[in-house]
Design a protein around this motif. Structure first.
Motif, short mmCIF file in Angstrom:
data_model
loop_
_atom_site.label_atom_id
_atom_site.label_comp_id
_atom_site.label_asym_id
_atom_site.label_seq_id
_atom_site.Cartn_x
_atom_site.Cartn_y
_atom_site.Cartn_z
N GLU A 70 15.19 -29.24 21.24
CA GLU A 70 15.79 -30.56 21.41
C GLU A 70 17.30 -30.39 21.55
O GLU A 70 17.83 -29.29 21.45
CB GLU A 70 15.49 -31.44 20.17
N ASP A 71 18.01 -31.48 21.74
CA ASP A 71 19.46 -31.45 21.89
C ASP A 71 20.13 -31.43 20.52
O ASP A 71 20.65 -32.45 20.07
CB ASP A 71 19.92 -32.66 22.72
N ILE A 72 20.05 -30.28 19.83
CA ILE A 72 20.67 -30.17 18.51
C ILE A 72 21.63 -29.00 18.48
O ILE A 72 21.56 -28.09 19.31
CB ILE A 72 19.62 -30.02 17.38
N THR A 73 22.54 -29.03 17.52
CA THR A 73 23.53 -27.98 17.36
C THR A 73 23.04 -26.87 16.45
O THR A 73 23.25 -25.69 16.72
CB THR A 73 24.84 -28.59 16.77
N LYS A 74 22.35 -27.24 15.36
CA LYS A 74 21.98 -26.27 14.33
C LYS A 74 20.72 -26.73 13.61
O LYS A 74 20.52 -27.92 13.40
CB LYS A 74 23.13 -26.15 13.32
N VAL A 75 19.87 -25.77 13.24
CA VAL A 75 18.70 -26.05 12.42
C VAL A 75 19.05 -25.66 10.98
O VAL A 75 19.43 -24.51 10.73
CB VAL A 75 17.46 -25.26 12.90
N ASN A 76 18.94 -26.60 10.06
CA ASN A 76 19.15 -26.33 8.64
C ASN A 76 17.79 -26.23 7.96
O ASN A 76 16.92 -27.07 8.18
CB ASN A 76 19.93 -27.46 7.96
N VAL A 77 17.61 -25.20 7.13
CA VAL A 77 16.38 -25.00 6.38
C VAL A 77 16.76 -24.88 4.91
O VAL A 77 17.68 -24.12 4.57
CB VAL A 77 15.64 -23.72 6.83
N GLY A 78 16.08 -25.63 4.04
CA GLY A 78 16.40 -25.56 2.62
C GLY A 78 15.24 -25.99 1.75
O GLY A 78 14.38 -26.75 2.15
N SER A 79 15.27 -25.45 0.53
CA SER A 79 14.29 -25.82 -0.48
C SER A 79 15.04 -26.03 -1.77
O SER A 79 15.48 -25.08 -2.40
CB SER A 79 13.25 -24.70 -0.64
N LEU A 80 15.18 -27.30 -2.16
CA LEU A 80 15.97 -27.60 -3.36
C LEU A 80 15.06 -27.90 -4.55
O LEU A 80 15.05 -27.17 -5.51
CB LEU A 80 16.93 -28.76 -3.09
N GLY A 81 14.35 -28.99 -4.48
CA GLY A 81 13.42 -29.34 -5.54
C GLY A 81 14.05 -29.84 -6.82
O GLY A 81 13.40 -29.85 -7.86
N LEU A 87 6.90 -27.77 -4.54
CA LEU A 87 7.46 -26.93 -3.49
C LEU A 87 7.36 -27.63 -2.14
O LEU A 87 6.28 -28.03 -1.71
CB LEU A 87 6.72 -25.58 -3.44
N HIS A 88 8.50 -27.78 -1.50
CA HIS A 88 8.58 -28.32 -0.15
C HIS A 88 9.84 -27.79 0.51
O HIS A 88 10.84 -27.52 -0.16
CB HIS A 88 8.55 -29.86 -0.14
N ILE A 89 9.76 -27.60 1.81
CA ILE A 89 10.85 -27.03 2.58
C ILE A 89 11.36 -28.08 3.56
O ILE A 89 10.58 -28.69 4.30
CB ILE A 89 10.38 -25.79 3.39
N HIS A 90 12.68 -28.30 3.56
CA HIS A 90 13.31 -29.21 4.51
C HIS A 90 13.75 -28.42 5.74
O HIS A 90 14.33 -27.34 5.61
CB HIS A 90 14.55 -29.88 3.89
N ILE A 91 13.48 -28.98 6.92
CA ILE A 91 13.92 -28.39 8.17
C ILE A 91 14.55 -29.53 8.96
O ILE A 91 13.87 -30.48 9.36
CB ILE A 91 12.76 -27.76 8.95
N ILE A 92 15.86 -29.43 9.17
CA ILE A 92 16.63 -30.56 9.70
C ILE A 92 17.34 -30.15 10.98
O ILE A 92 18.05 -29.15 11.02
CB ILE A 92 17.68 -31.03 8.67
#
Length: 130
Positions: A70-81, A87-92
Protein backbone atom coordinates in the motif's frame (compact mmCIF):
# COMPACT_ATOMS: atom_id res chain seq x y z
CA UNK A 1 -9.93 -20.20 22.43
CA UNK A 2 -11.44 -16.96 23.74
CA UNK A 3 -10.06 -13.63 22.56
CA UNK A 4 -10.00 -10.81 25.10
CA UNK A 5 -13.20 -8.77 24.92
CA UNK A 6 -11.36 -5.46 24.52
CA UNK A 7 -9.45 -6.77 21.49
CA UNK A 8 -12.71 -7.94 19.92
CA UNK A 9 -14.55 -4.69 20.70
CA UNK A 10 -11.78 -2.50 19.22
CA UNK A 11 -11.42 -4.40 15.96
CA UNK A 12 -12.98 -6.29 13.05
CA UNK A 13 -12.24 -9.88 12.03
CA UNK A 14 -10.32 -10.10 8.75
CA UNK A 15 -9.08 -13.69 8.45
CA UNK A 16 -8.07 -16.81 10.30
CA UNK A 17 -4.46 -17.71 9.59
CA UNK A 18 -2.69 -20.96 10.54
CA UNK A 19 -1.84 -19.84 14.08
CA UNK A 20 -3.59 -16.52 14.57
CA UNK A 21 -6.74 -14.58 14.05
CA UNK A 22 -6.11 -11.41 12.06
CA UNK A 23 -8.14 -8.36 13.09
CA UNK A 24 -8.22 -4.74 11.89
CA UNK A 25 -8.32 -2.03 14.57
CA UNK A 26 -11.11 0.49 14.00
CA UNK A 27 -8.85 3.45 13.21
CA UNK A 28 -10.02 6.01 10.65
CA UNK A 29 -6.56 6.93 9.45
CA UNK A 30 -4.23 3.92 9.71
CA UNK A 31 -4.41 0.33 8.57
CA UNK A 32 -3.66 -1.14 12.01
CA UNK A 33 -3.77 -4.91 12.36
CA UNK A 34 -3.56 -7.31 15.28
CA UNK A 35 -2.46 -10.93 15.08
CA UNK A 36 -3.80 -12.93 18.01
CA UNK A 37 -2.30 -16.41 18.35
CA UNK A 38 -5.13 -18.83 19.06
CA UNK A 39 -3.49 -20.57 22.01
CA UNK A 40 -4.91 -20.41 25.53
CA UNK A 41 -3.17 -18.59 28.37
CA UNK A 42 -0.32 -16.91 26.47
CA UNK A 43 0.93 -13.49 27.48
CA UNK A 44 4.49 -13.54 26.14
CA UNK A 45 6.10 -14.43 22.79
CA UNK A 46 8.55 -16.84 24.46
CA UNK A 47 5.64 -18.94 25.75
CA UNK A 48 4.99 -20.09 22.18
CA UNK A 49 6.70 -23.28 21.05
CA UNK A 50 9.60 -22.78 18.66
CA UNK A 51 7.40 -24.01 15.82
CA UNK A 52 4.65 -21.51 16.73
CA UNK A 53 7.20 -18.69 17.03
CA UNK A 54 8.29 -19.44 13.46
CA UNK A 55 4.67 -19.60 12.28
CA UNK A 56 3.89 -16.26 13.97
CA UNK A 57 6.94 -14.72 12.28
CA UNK A 58 5.63 -15.95 8.92
CA UNK A 59 2.22 -14.43 9.64
CA UNK A 60 3.79 -11.10 10.65
CA UNK A 61 5.76 -11.15 7.40
CA UNK A 62 2.63 -11.85 5.34
CA UNK A 63 0.70 -8.96 6.90
CA UNK A 64 3.72 -6.63 6.70
CA UNK A 65 4.29 -7.34 3.01
CA UNK A 66 0.64 -6.70 2.16
CA UNK A 67 0.74 -3.45 4.12
CA UNK A 68 3.97 -2.37 2.42
CA UNK A 69 2.29 -2.89 -0.97
CA UNK A 70 0.00 0.00 0.00
CA UNK A 71 1.03 3.66 -0.03
CA UNK A 72 2.80 3.65 3.35
CA UNK A 73 6.13 4.90 4.62
CA UNK A 74 6.91 2.33 7.32
CA UNK A 75 5.52 -0.85 8.86
CA UNK A 76 5.56 -0.82 12.68
CA UNK A 77 5.39 -4.16 14.52
CA UNK A 78 4.99 -4.36 18.29
CA UNK A 79 3.77 -6.46 21.16
CA UNK A 80 3.10 -4.51 24.34
CA UNK A 81 0.37 -6.15 26.36
CA UNK A 82 0.40 -3.58 29.15
CA UNK A 83 -3.39 -3.04 28.98
CA UNK A 84 -4.46 -6.41 27.52
CA UNK A 85 -2.08 -9.14 28.60
CA UNK A 86 -3.29 -11.76 26.08
CA UNK A 87 -0.51 -12.21 23.52
CA UNK A 88 -1.23 -10.13 20.44
CA UNK A 89 0.97 -8.44 17.86
CA UNK A 90 0.25 -5.00 16.38
CA UNK A 91 1.20 -4.39 12.75
CA UNK A 92 0.63 -0.80 11.70
CA UNK A 93 1.01 0.85 8.31
CA UNK A 94 2.45 4.30 9.00
CA UNK A 95 2.62 7.31 6.70
CA UNK A 96 4.91 10.29 7.11
CA UNK A 97 1.73 12.40 6.99
CA UNK A 98 -0.16 10.52 9.74
CA UNK A 99 -1.30 12.14 12.98
CA UNK A 100 1.66 11.07 15.10
CA UNK A 101 4.55 10.74 12.64
CA UNK A 102 7.38 10.20 13.46
CA UNK A 103 6.27 9.42 17.02
CA UNK A 104 4.34 6.40 18.27
CA UNK A 105 0.60 6.25 17.56
CA UNK A 106 -0.20 4.71 20.98
CA UNK A 107 -2.65 6.91 22.86
CA UNK A 108 -3.57 9.07 19.86
CA UNK A 109 -6.97 9.29 18.22
CA UNK A 110 -7.71 9.34 14.52
CA UNK A 111 -9.17 12.61 13.26
CA UNK A 112 -11.31 10.55 10.84
CA UNK A 113 -14.17 8.11 11.50
CA UNK A 114 -13.55 4.44 10.79
CA UNK A 115 -14.62 3.34 7.31
CA UNK A 116 -16.11 -0.18 7.25
CA UNK A 117 -15.15 -0.41 3.57
CA UNK A 118 -11.58 -1.01 4.78
CA UNK A 119 -12.75 -4.26 6.38
CA UNK A 120 -14.09 -5.61 3.09
CA UNK A 121 -11.03 -4.31 1.22
CA UNK A 122 -8.65 -6.18 3.55
CA UNK A 123 -10.80 -9.32 3.72
CA UNK A 124 -10.69 -9.55 -0.05
CA UNK A 125 -6.96 -8.80 -0.21
CA UNK A 126 -6.13 -11.48 2.36
CA UNK A 127 -8.47 -14.06 0.83
CA UNK A 128 -6.44 -13.77 -2.41
CA UNK A 129 -3.21 -14.37 -0.46
CA UNK A 130 -4.37 -17.35 1.59
Amino acid sequence: MKINERLVNDSEHIANLCLSELRLIRDGELDWFMLIPLKDGLTEWFELSHEDQCKLSEEITLVSKLLKSEDITKVNVGSLGNVVSQLHIHIIGRKSSDRAWPNAVWGTQSPNPFNMERVEYWREKFSKEL
